[in-house]
Design a protein around this motif. Structure first.
Motif, PDB file in Angstrom:
ATOM      1  N   TRP A 132       0.841  -1.203   0.000  1.00 41.04           N
ATOM      2  CA  TRP A 132       0.000   0.000   0.000  1.00 41.04           C
ATOM      3  C   TRP A 132       0.873   1.249   0.000  1.00 41.04           C
ATOM      4  CZ3 TRP A 132      -5.447   0.963   0.938  1.00 41.04           C
ATOM      5  CH2 TRP A 132      -5.750   2.275   1.314  1.00 41.04           C
ATOM      6  N   GLU A 133       1.922   1.230   0.805  1.00 39.20           N
ATOM      7  CA  GLU A 133       2.796   2.394   0.909  1.00 39.20           C
ATOM      8  C   GLU A 133       3.721   2.529  -0.299  1.00 39.20           C
ATOM      9  OE1 GLU A 133       2.480   4.628   3.077  1.00 39.20           O
ATOM     10  OE2 GLU A 133       1.111   3.613   4.463  1.00 39.20           O
TER      11      GLU A 133
ATOM     12  N   ASP B 255     -10.860   6.247  -7.550  1.00 32.10           N
ATOM     13  CA  ASP B 255     -10.644   6.806  -6.213  1.00 32.10           C
ATOM     14  C   ASP B 255     -11.900   6.698  -5.359  1.00 32.10           C
ATOM     15  OD1 ASP B 255      -8.825   8.420  -4.377  1.00 32.10           O
ATOM     16  OD2 ASP B 255     -10.629   9.645  -4.424  1.00 32.10           O
TER      17      ASP B 255
ATOM     18  N   ASN C  28       3.138   1.689  -3.569  1.00 35.29           N
ATOM     19  CA  ASN C  28       2.545   2.019  -4.869  1.00 35.29           C
ATOM     20  C   ASN C  28       1.064   2.297  -4.695  1.00 35.29           C
ATOM     21  OD1 ASN C  28       1.668   2.219  -7.484  1.00 35.29           O
ATOM     22  ND2 ASN C  28       2.537   0.274  -8.170  1.00 35.29           N
ATOM     23  N   HIS C  29       0.658   3.531  -4.983  1.00 38.90           N
ATOM     24  CA  HIS C  29      -0.741   3.884  -4.780  1.00 38.90           C
ATOM     25  C   HIS C  29      -1.662   3.141  -5.736  1.00 38.90           C
ATOM     26  CE1 HIS C  29       0.535   6.809  -7.928  1.00 38.90           C
ATOM     27  NE2 HIS C  29      -0.664   6.576  -8.397  1.00 38.90           N
ATOM     28  N   HIS C  30      -1.129   2.630  -6.848  1.00 40.76           N
ATOM     29  CA  HIS C  30      -1.977   1.934  -7.818  1.00 40.76           C
ATOM     30  C   HIS C  30      -2.585   0.651  -7.253  1.00 40.76           C
ATOM     31  CE1 HIS C  30      -1.142   4.609 -11.150  1.00 40.76           C
ATOM     32  NE2 HIS C  30       0.159   4.491 -10.947  1.00 40.76           N
TER      33      HIS C  30
ATOM     34  N   SER D 101      -7.495  12.036   3.739  1.00 44.57           N
ATOM     35  CA  SER D 101      -6.699  12.742   2.742  1.00 44.57           C
ATOM     36  C   SER D 101      -7.611  13.486   1.771  1.00 44.57           C
ATOM     37  CB  SER D 101      -5.822  11.750   1.967  1.00 44.57           C
ATOM     38  OG  SER D 101      -5.161  12.387   0.899  1.00 44.57           O
TER      39      SER D 101
ATOM     40  N   ARG E   7      -6.840  12.916  -4.111  1.00 45.61           N
ATOM     41  CA  ARG E   7      -7.162  11.573  -4.579  1.00 45.61           C
ATOM     42  C   ARG E   7      -5.895  10.743  -4.673  1.00 45.61           C
ATOM     43  NH1 ARG E   7     -12.414  11.292  -5.541  1.00 45.61           N
ATOM     44  NH2 ARG E   7     -13.543  13.116  -6.325  1.00 45.61           N
ATOM     45  N   HIS E   8      -6.030   9.470  -4.394  1.00 49.04           N
ATOM     46  CA  HIS E   8      -4.842   8.623  -4.266  1.00 49.04           C
ATOM     47  C   HIS E   8      -4.095   8.478  -5.585  1.00 49.04           C
ATOM     48  CE1 HIS E   8      -7.203   5.445  -6.201  1.00 49.04           C
ATOM     49  NE2 HIS E   8      -6.101   4.732  -6.272  1.00 49.04           N
ATOM     50  N   ASN E   9      -4.791   8.622  -6.700  1.00 51.60           N
ATOM     51  CA  ASN E   9      -4.172   8.402  -8.001  1.00 51.60           C
ATOM     52  C   ASN E   9      -3.949   9.697  -8.776  1.00 51.60           C
ATOM     53  OD1 ASN E   9      -6.864   8.890  -8.339  1.00 51.60           O
ATOM     54  ND2 ASN E   9      -7.321   7.024  -9.480  1.00 51.60           N
TER      55      ASN E   9
ATOM     56  N   GLU F 161      -6.238   7.351   4.771  1.00 56.97           N
ATOM     57  CA  GLU F 161      -6.680   7.523   3.389  1.00 56.97           C
ATOM     58  C   GLU F 161      -7.981   8.303   3.328  1.00 56.97           C
ATOM     59  OE1 GLU F 161      -6.448   7.853  -0.285  1.00 56.97           O
ATOM     60  OE2 GLU F 161      -5.002   6.355   0.413  1.00 56.97           O
TER      61      GLU F 161
ATOM     62  N   ARG G 244      -3.747   0.215  -4.243  1.00 54.60           N
ATOM     63  CA  ARG G 244      -4.532   0.454  -3.030  1.00 54.60           C
ATOM     64  C   ARG G 244      -5.958  -0.074  -3.124  1.00 54.60           C
ATOM     65  NH1 ARG G 244      -2.388   6.224  -0.469  1.00 54.60           N
ATOM     66  NH2 ARG G 244      -0.213   5.530  -0.298  1.00 54.60           N
TER      67      ARG G 244
END
Length: 727
Positions: free
Chosen positions: A651-652, A706, A654-656, A687, A690-692, A684, A658
C-alpha cells in the motif's frame, strides 16, 4: 547580420531529426520580412533544434544569433524569439534531478547547463527590451528576466518601476506574472513580492490587474490572499465581463474617473507607500476602471460581452495556486458556470474536470451546474459538459435528469464515429449509463442496431446491470450474426462483455459458436472472453460441461487457467480444476500466474493445500502478484496475520495497488480498532488529494477508481468477520 554563421560547422551537429545543416536557414528565416517564412522558421526551431525542450550542440550554437535577432529593432516578431531564448536557457537541474541522470543523459545535462549559462550571461539585454516599442517584445521580456537574470532583486525593482508607465494591458499582466515567478524562484524575495502583489490586488486598480495579482499571490503566497477571495474574484469577473475586451497593445479607455492614466497613478501611489500593509491611503485611491454602478446603466446591447481571452489563463493560474482549497475553488467555479460568457463556462468546465479528478470534496451543486450546460444551444459547451460528466461515474448523479434530457433530445450524438478506429458511444450516453440509469437503454438499443457496434457498449451495459436486461436479445442476435473471420475480435468483444454482464445464459449457443470458431488472429483473447461469458452463466451452462472438460484435457492455445475458472463457475467441482490451477502457478508470464492465484483464492478452503505455494509468492518481485497472493492466502487459509503486513507494505510502495489492497482488507475484516490496517485506512479517508492524482498525467477512470477506494476503505472499517484474528 550573423557574422561568423558560415564558420560554424553545422553539418557536424545534429538536431531531433538528423544533421543540423538546415539550422542557418531557420535563423535567416526568423529574420525574414515574410510572416509565413518567419512562422515556419520558428516551428523548425521548436520542432527540431529545441525539440520538446531538448538542447543539442546546434541549439547552443544558435544562442548568439538569437540574441542578435532580439536586439535588432528591424526584425519582426522578436517577442517569439525572446520566448524561445527563455525556453532554451530556463531549464534548471537541481540536486535531485542530477542524482537521477544516467550515463546516457550526461551529455544532454551538460548541454542544458551550458544553455542556461549562455542565455543567463546575455540576460541583461532583456532589461533594455522592457521599454521596446514592440509590445510583443515587452510581453516576453519580463518573464525572461524573472527566469534567467542573476539579480532577481533588480528584476523585481524594474517590474515595479515599469508597471505605472506600461500602456499595454497584457504586458502589465506579464509584469505581474513575472513578479510571481521571481517570488517562486527566489524565496528570500517572496515577502517583498507578495506585499506588492497584495497592494495591486486591492481596490483602485483595473480589474484585470487585480485578478492577475490575486492569481500570483495564490501561487507564491496563498496565505496572503484575502479571506473573501471568492467574493473578490467573482466581483472582478463581473466587472471584466462588463467592459469590452480590448485588443493587445491597447490601453484601457480613459475617462474622467478611470483608465490607463488613472491606473498608472494608482500603481505609482502604491509604490509611494512601500510599507503600507494594504491599499494606498484613502485620499489617493482611484476608482476602478469598471464601476458596477455605471455598468448597470449601460444599454442591453452593450452588456454583457465576452471577457478577454487572457482571463482564462489568470483563472487557471489562480486555481493552480489555490491547490487543495477545494471549497473556495468550488465556489469560484460555481460562479464561473453561471457566467453569461460561454467561453468562460467552457474554461470552467475544463477546470471542473481537473478539480474533481484531483481533489476529494462535496461537488453536488457544481455537478448540477455542469449538467445545466447540456441544455445550451452552443454545441462545444454541451459537449464539454458531457465529457466532464462522463468521467464522474456515480458523482454525476445530480446531473442525471439533465443527462437523460440531453440523450433523449439528440439521438444523433448517441454514437460517435471516428475517421480511424471503431465507433464509440457518445459522452452523454456513457455518462448516463455509468449512473446505472435505465434511460440510457434506448440509446444502447439503437447502438446495437448499427452496422458496427460501438466498442464500449458492453462496458456501458455492465454499469446498467439488470436495467439493461431488455438488450439481451439484441446482443444474442448480433453475436450470432458476426462472421467468424479476422475481425471477429473487434465485433464480438463488446457483445460478449455485455452478455457476461447480464448473465444472459440464453445466449449459450451463440457464445459456444465463438468459442469453437475463433480464428487464429487474436483467438486466445476471444476464447478467453467467451469462457468468461460462459462462467458468468454459472450452473445454467451445465450443458457445456463435457466440452469444457474436453477442452481442459487438450487446451491448445486457450489458457488452461481460464478453462478451469469457467468449469469451476459452471460445475463447482474443486477437484476437477485444482491440479490445473496449481500448474498455472508455474507459468512463465506473471499475468498468467496472477490469474491462477486469483482462481485458487476463489476456491476458498477447498484449495487449502496450496497455502505453502501462495506463501512463497509473498516475497515475489512483482508487486501485483504479491498482493494477489496475500489475498488468496487468506481466502484458502483464513489466516490474516501473514497477509496483512504484505498488503500494508505494498500500500505504501505504490498507490496503484490500493484498491486491490482495500478490497482484500475489507474481505478479511482485518481493520479492527487500533490495528495498523485501520490506521492506514483512516489516513486515506482523511486525505483531501485523490490517491491516483498525478501532475500532468490522468486517466478517464481516475475519479471512479478513487471513489471506489474510498468506499472499500469505509467498508473495511465497518466490517469485522472474525477471521482477521484467526491464527
Amino acid at each position: 547580420m550573423f557574422a561568423g554563421i558560415d564558420e560554424v560547422d553545422w553539418a557536424s551537429m545534429e538536431h531531433a531529426y538528423g544533421p543540423a545543416g538546415d539550422v542557418p536557414a531557420m535563423l535567416w528565416g526568423l529574420a525574414s520580412a515574410d510572416p509565413a517564412e518567419r512562422e515556419a522558421a520558428l516551428d523548425g526551431m521548436y520542432g527540431a533544434v529545441h525539440h520538446q525542450g531538448d538542447v543539442y550542440a546546434c541549439t547552443l550554437a544558435s544562442i548568439p544569433f538569437l540574441f542578435e535577432l532580439v536586439v535588432d529593432p528591424g526584425i519582426q516578431d522578436r517577442g517569439s524569439i525572446v520566448e524561445l531564448l527563455t525556453s532554451i536557457g530556463g531549464i534548471d537541474l537541481d540536486e535531485d534531478d542530477e542524482a537521477e541522470i544516467d550515463e546516457d543523459e550526461i551529455e544532454g545535462a551538460a548541454n542544458y547547463a551550458m544553455a542556461a549559462t549562455a542565455v543567463t550571461a546575455g540576460a541583461g539585454v532583456f532589461f533594455e527590451l522592457m521599454a521596446d516599442e514592440d509590445p510583443g517584445v515587452r510581453l516576453n521580456a519580463p518573464l525572461a528576466l524573472a527566469a534567467l537574470h542573476g539579480h532577481p532583486d533588480r528584476v523585481l525593482a524594474l517590474l515595479r518601476e515599469r508597471l505605472p508607465i506600461e500602456p499595454d494591458e497584457e504586458v502589465r499582466l506579464a509584469l505581474v506574472e513575472a513578479a510571481g515567478r521571481v517570488a517562486l524562484r527566489h524565496r528570500a524575495l517572496a515577502g517583498q513580492a507578495a506585499a506588492w502583489l497584495s497592494r495591486l490586488a486591492g481596490e483602485g486598480f483595473w480589474p484585470g490587474l487585480r485578478l492577475a495579482a490575486l492569481a500570483q499571490l495564490a501561487r507564491c503566497a496563498p496565505d496572503a490572499l484575502p479571506g473573501d477571495v471568492v467574493r473578490v474574484v467573482t466581483g472582478l469577473l463581473r466587472q471584466l465581463r462588463s467592459v469590452p475586451a480590448r485588443r493587445s497593445a491597447t490601453a484601457p479607455a480613459v475617462d474622467a474617473q478611470s483608465g490607463a492614466a488613472a491606473s498608472a497613478e494608482a500603481v505609482a501611489a502604491v509604490d509611494a507607500y512601500p510599507d503600507a500593509a494594504g491599499e494606498p491611503p484613502a485620499e489617493e485611491r482611484v476608482a476602478p476602471v469598471a464601476r458596477v454602478g455605471r455598468l448597470r446603466a449601460l444599454p442591453d446591447e452593450e452588456a454583457p460581452v465576452p471577457t478577454a481571452p487572457w482571463t482564462a489563463d489568470l483563472l487557471r493560474t489562480l486555481h493552480v495556486g489555490l491547490d487543495d482549497r477545494v471549497a473556495e475553488r468550488t465556489a469560484l467555479l460555481t460562479d464561473q458556470l453561471r457566467s453569461p460568457d460561454r467561453r468562460q463556462r467552457i474554461d470552467a468546465l475544463r477546470m471542473c474536470s481537473g478539480l474533481i479528478r484531483t481533489w476529494r470534496g462535496s461537488y453536488e451543486e457544481l455537478v448540477r451546474l455542469v449538467g445545466e450546460q447540456l441544455a445550451t444551444p452552443e454545441p462545444r459547451l454541451a459537449e464539454a459538459a458531457s465529457q466532464v460528466l462522463e468521467e464522474l461515474f456515480g458523482l454525476a448523479a445530480p446531473a442525471a435528469d439533465a443527462l437523460a434530457a440531453r440523450v433523449a433530445a439528440d439521438p444523433g450524438a448517441w454514437v460517435q464515429d471516428w475517421p480511424s478506429g471503431p465507433p464509440a458511444l457518445g459522452s452523454a450516453v456513457k455518462a448516463l449509463a455509468r449512473l446505472g440509469d435505465a434511460r440510457a437503454v434506448p440509446a444502447l438499443a439503437a447502438a446495437l442496431e448499427r452496422p458496427e457496434v460501438p466498442h464500449d457498449v458492453g462496458f456501458a451495459i455492465g454499469f446498467l446491470g439488470a436495467a439493461a436486461a431488455p438488450l439481451a436479445g439484441a446482443l444474442r442476435r448480433r453475436l450470432g450474426e458476426v462472421p467468424l473471420d479476422g475481425r471477429l475480435h473487434d465485433r464480438a468483444g463488446p457483445l460478449l462483455t455485455g452478455l457476461a454482464a447480464l448473465r444472459a445464459d440464453e445466449a449459450l449457443p451463440e457464445v459456444l459458436r465463438v468459442l469453437r470458431g475463433a480464428p487464429e488472429y487474436r483467438g486466445e483473447w476471444l476464447r478467453t472472453e467467451a469462457l468468461r461469458a460462459l462462467g458468468s452463466f454459472g450452473p445454467a451452462a451445465r450443458g457445456v460441461l463435457p466440452e469444457l472438460r474436453a477442452l481442459l484435457r487438450s487446451p491448445g492455445a486457450t489458457p488452461a487457467t481460464e478453462i478451469a475458472k469457467a468449469l469451476w463457475a459452471v460445475e463447482g467441482d474443486a477437484d476437477a480444476v485444482l491440479p490445473v490451477l496449481i500448474e498455472g502457478l508455474r507459468a512463465e508470464r506473471v499475468h498468467e500466474v496472477r490469474s491462477a492465484v486469483n482462481a485458487l483464492g476463489g476456491l476458498g478452503v477447498r484449495a487449502a493445500v496450496v497455502a505453502p505455494r501462495l506463501r512463497a509468492l509473498l516475497g515475489h518481485g512483482e508487486q501485483w502478484l504479491r498482493v494477489d497472493a496475500a489475498i488468496a492466502l487468506w481466502d484458502v487459509s483464513g489466516r490474516a496475520q501473514e497477509s496483512v503486513p504484505v498488503l500494508l507494505a505494498d500500500w505504501e510502495k505504490n498507490h496503484h495497488v490500493r484498491i486491490r489492497v482495500a478490497e482484500g482488507l475489507a474481505r478479511m475484516g482485518a481493520a479492527g480498532a487500533g490495528s495498523d490496517a485501520a490506521r492506514v485506512l483512516r489516513a486515506e479517508l482523511t486525505s483531501v488529494r485523490r490517491h491516483n492524482a498525478m501532475d500532468g498525467v490522468f486517466g478517464s477512470h481516475d475519479t471512479y477508481e478513487d471513489e471506489q477506494l474510498l468506499a472499500l476503505c469505509r467498508q473495511a472499517l465497518l466490517r469485522d468477520t472474525g477471521k482477521g484474528s484467526t491464527t
